[in-house]
Structures are given as C-alpha cells and as structure tokens.
Design a protein around this motif. Structure first.
Motif, PDB file in Angstrom:
ATOM      1  N   ASP A   3      -3.181  -3.036  10.480  1.00  0.00           N
ATOM      2  CA  ASP A   3      -3.807  -1.729   9.527  1.00  0.00           C
ATOM      3  C   ASP A   3      -2.419  -1.359   8.490  1.00  0.00           C
ATOM      4  O   ASP A   3      -0.903  -1.646   9.217  1.00  0.00           O
ATOM      5  N   MET A   4      -2.467  -1.238   7.037  1.00  0.00           N
ATOM      6  CA  MET A   4      -1.664  -1.075   6.685  1.00  0.00           C
ATOM      7  C   MET A   4      -1.721   0.584   5.823  1.00  0.00           C
ATOM      8  O   MET A   4      -1.485   0.682   4.877  1.00  0.00           O
ATOM      9  N   GLY A   5      -2.527   0.899   6.477  1.00  0.00           N
ATOM     10  CA  GLY A   5      -2.427   2.791   5.836  1.00  0.00           C
ATOM     11  C   GLY A   5      -4.034   2.740   5.017  1.00  0.00           C
ATOM     12  O   GLY A   5      -3.346   2.547   3.863  1.00  0.00           O
ATOM     13  N   GLU A  59       1.504   2.833   2.648  1.00  0.00           N
ATOM     14  CA  GLU A  59       2.431   3.259   3.806  1.00  0.00           C
ATOM     15  C   GLU A  59       2.678   1.827   4.228  1.00  0.00           C
ATOM     16  O   GLU A  59       3.795   1.812   4.854  1.00  0.00           O
ATOM     17  N   LYS A  60       2.378   1.072   3.486  1.00  0.00           N
ATOM     18  CA  LYS A  60       3.473  -0.045   4.261  1.00  0.00           C
ATOM     19  C   LYS A  60       3.502  -1.491   3.178  1.00  0.00           C
ATOM     20  O   LYS A  60       2.803  -1.284   2.420  1.00  0.00           O
ATOM     21  N   THR A  94       0.453  -1.304  -0.176  1.00  0.00           N
ATOM     22  CA  THR A  94      -0.025   0.231  -0.334  1.00  0.00           C
ATOM     23  C   THR A  94       1.128   1.255   0.417  1.00  0.00           C
ATOM     24  O   THR A  94       2.082   1.488  -0.122  1.00  0.00           O
ATOM     25  N   ALA A 150       3.304  -5.843   3.261  1.00  0.00           N
ATOM     26  CA  ALA A 150       3.226  -7.299   3.990  1.00  0.00           C
ATOM     27  C   ALA A 150       3.122  -8.287   2.847  1.00  0.00           C
ATOM     28  O   ALA A 150       2.833  -8.217   1.469  1.00  0.00           O
ATOM     29  N   ASP A 172       6.552  -4.404   6.472  1.00  0.00           N
ATOM     30  CA  ASP A 172       6.578  -4.355   7.677  1.00  0.00           C
ATOM     31  C   ASP A 172       6.311  -5.955   8.320  1.00  0.00           C
ATOM     32  O   ASP A 172       6.416  -5.999   9.630  1.00  0.00           O
ATOM     33  N   TYR A 173       5.467  -6.574   7.416  1.00  0.00           N
ATOM     34  CA  TYR A 173       5.207  -7.478   8.023  1.00  0.00           C
ATOM     35  C   TYR A 173       5.257  -8.709   7.052  1.00  0.00           C
ATOM     36  O   TYR A 173       4.814  -9.074   5.796  1.00  0.00           O
ATOM     37  N   ARG A 211      12.036   0.779  -0.034  1.00  0.00           N
ATOM     38  CA  ARG A 211      11.291   0.588   1.359  1.00  0.00           C
ATOM     39  C   ARG A 211      11.744  -0.435   1.607  1.00  0.00           C
ATOM     40  O   ARG A 211      11.736  -2.104   1.752  1.00  0.00           O
ATOM     41  N   ASN A 212      10.913  -0.530   3.692  1.00  0.00           N
ATOM     42  CA  ASN A 212      11.379  -1.874   4.386  1.00  0.00           C
ATOM     43  C   ASN A 212       9.739  -2.391   4.536  1.00  0.00           C
ATOM     44  O   ASN A 212       8.172  -2.145   3.895  1.00  0.00           O
ATOM     45  N   VAL A 272      10.555  -6.569  10.492  1.00  0.00           N
ATOM     46  CA  VAL A 272       9.758  -6.961  10.230  1.00  0.00           C
ATOM     47  C   VAL A 272       8.635  -7.515  11.340  1.00  0.00           C
ATOM     48  O   VAL A 272       9.608  -8.329  12.223  1.00  0.00           O
TER      49      VAL A 272
END
Ligand SMILES: [Zn+2]
Length: 304
Positions: free
Chosen positions: A150-152, A38-39, A36, A41, A68-69, A65-66, A93
């Motif tokens: 929440d993935m933004g 912002e995030k 997304t 996964a 996140d999940y 980008r990093n 992560v």
C-alpha cells in the motif's frame, strides 16, 4: 575506461498521484523512485560503488521525506547492491523482495560473484575504492504472488515472474494500469529489439510476457529504460515475445547444426549484444549470462 557519466535524477513519469524518477547514478545502475502523496519506494537499487550518488539523487527528490520501501525485482548486482546503503541511510526503510532473493543473499558464493561484478563495473567507470556493504544485504519482507504493498491511494500488486532468475518479481498498479516489470521480459535494445534475459527458464519467461499481453496495461516501467506509455507498451511486449522466441530458435538450430556452446554464444552475441545493450550491460556480464542461458535452453528443450 568508460566515460564517467554521473546521472542526475531524471523524472520520466508524473501525474497527480504518482511520480517516477530515474535516480540511478550511472548507466546500468538500475534504480527508480516511485513517489506518491504518502509514500516513497525505490524500485531496485543499482551498483555498490555509486550508491552514495544514488542516495543523493533520492534525497533531492524526497525533499525531507523518508524512503519507505526498497523493492527488489531480483537479486542481481546491478539491481540489489545499493539496498544495504539505503538501509543504513533511511531510517526504518523496508527492503522487500521475493523468497529466492533472500536465499541468494544468504549464500557466500553468490555474494562473492556480486562483489566481483561490482568491482569490475566500478573499474570500468574508473572508480577504484568504495565501501563494500554486500555482506549487509538483507530482506525485511518476503513477498509472493498476490501480495499488496500500500502506497496510499496507489497499490502495488506483486506478480511472481520467474524466468530471468527464480526470484524475479514484478508489480501491477491497478490505479495507473501500470506494470512495473522485471528482466524476465528482456530489456529494451532498440526500436525493434528486446534483449532476452531468460537465465533460468525460457517457457516461464514467455508465460510472463503472454500474461502481460492479457493484462489491462497503459504504462510499463521497463528495467534499464524507464516508463513506456500507450502504444509503446504493446509494441514492446510484441517485440519481447518475438525476440525471446527468435533467440530460442537460434540456439536450438545452432545446436542441431553441431555448433559448440562457445560458437552458439558468439552467434547469440552478434545478434543481441548491440550498441544499445553495450550502454547498459558490460560485456563480462553479458557473457556470464550467456554461459548460463545457452545450456539452460538446450536442457529445457531436451526435457520437453
Ligand atoms: Zn538481472
């Protein structure tokens, strides 16, 4: 030896707020990247031996980008083995899974089976040495029914979906009317066939399919397949229900006729282990699963 088929990342769904890319490095090595604004996964994380290639695929897509999940739909070797490599590679992560997955990862006997299955599939692909990180398998956050990630602007609602395994979970994205499914429904095995995967419960697997049929769904991410859209979703769910019911009947009828478990497994294999399935599941894994599935069904039928 199977033809080595390294797979480059393949995008199969994209709109303004969500992109889904298959980052699995080999056939059968299940890993989808959700991005997304912002995030990011990763849904499942594939085999051990090709985790490095999967991480390269992920990095290419994330472009600095990093991650996140890592969300694990369940604890099986073809879905969870790559997660410790992600943990070592992507700073901070979070590995997220159902409560039973964490219990499985703490069992040496389960890790031994995962190691054996990984070795066998690596050999199939002609890979003889790779770093084994299964003893680092861990879960940072356990989730259950109704939890939200929440993935933004995009939320993933956790659905507990036991049936394939006790630890199986799925996710619903209301903003996209999308179901991130798990193997409890079965896996795509051709236009009209869904290969059933109910290893721990038949009735509970049907419940998940029927629940999905009542949900507002326009897209389904199907394990080992990719994203289905619109009418495809409806027919997949219908096929899943029919295929699961027909395997159940096959087993019950064969048992009534006095067939042995081996005989029933052979019959089961002849109907459901087709060319499509051979691409995504090694024979050894199919047979191992069948050895759980058939006695489980007979026991469940007896207890009814
Ligand atoms: Zn599985």
């Amino acid at each position: 030896m199977k033809q080595i088929r390294k797979i480059e990342a393949q995008g199969n769904y994209r709109d303004n707020q969500l992109k889904i890319v298959n980052v699995g490095a080999f056939m059968g090595s299940d890993a989808y990247l959700l991005i997304t604004k912002e995030k990011a996964a990763l849904i499942d994380s594939g085999f051990s031996f090709c985790a490095g290639q999967m991480i390269e695929n992920i990095e290419k897509e994330l472009n600095g980008r990093n991650l996140d999940y890592v969300l694990l739909t369940h604890s099986h070797y073809d879905h969870a083995s790559g997660s410790p490599y992600c943990k070592a590679h992507f700073l901070g992560v979070k590995i997220i899974a159902g409560v039973y997955a964490e219990k499985i990862f703490a069992k040496p006997s389960a890790l031994a089976i995962m190691a054996e299955m990984n070795e066998s599939v690596a050999k199939d692909y002609g890979v003889n040495s790779y770093e084994d990180r299964l003893n680092e398998l861990s879960v940072d956050q356990v989730v259950g029914e109704g939890d939200v990630i929440d993935m933004g602007g995009v939320t993933l609602e956790v659905i507990e979906a036991p049936g394939h395994t006790k630890c199986s979970i799925a996710f619903y994205i209301p903003e996209e009317k999308m179901l991130i499914s798990c193997e409890t429904m079965g896996v795509y095995a051709g236009e009209d066939l869904v290969a059933p995967c109910f290893l721990v419960g038949y009735e509970m697997s049907l419940r998940f399919i029927k629940r999905a049929q009542t949900m507002d769904i326009e897209k389904i991410l199907v394990p080992h397949y990719g994203v289905m859209i619109a009418d495809q979703c409806k027919s997949f769910l219908k096929n899943a229900l029919r295929s699961n019911e027909s395997l159940y009947k096959l087993i019950i009828n064969d048992a009534k006729e006095g067939k042995t478990t081996e005989g029933i497994i052979d019959h089961y294999k002849s109907v459901f282990y087709n060319a499509e399935m051979k691409k995504i599941q090694p024979e050894q894994a199919f047979e191992l699963n069948a050895k759980y599935l058939v006695p489980m069904v007979l026991k469940e039928a007896q207890e009814k």
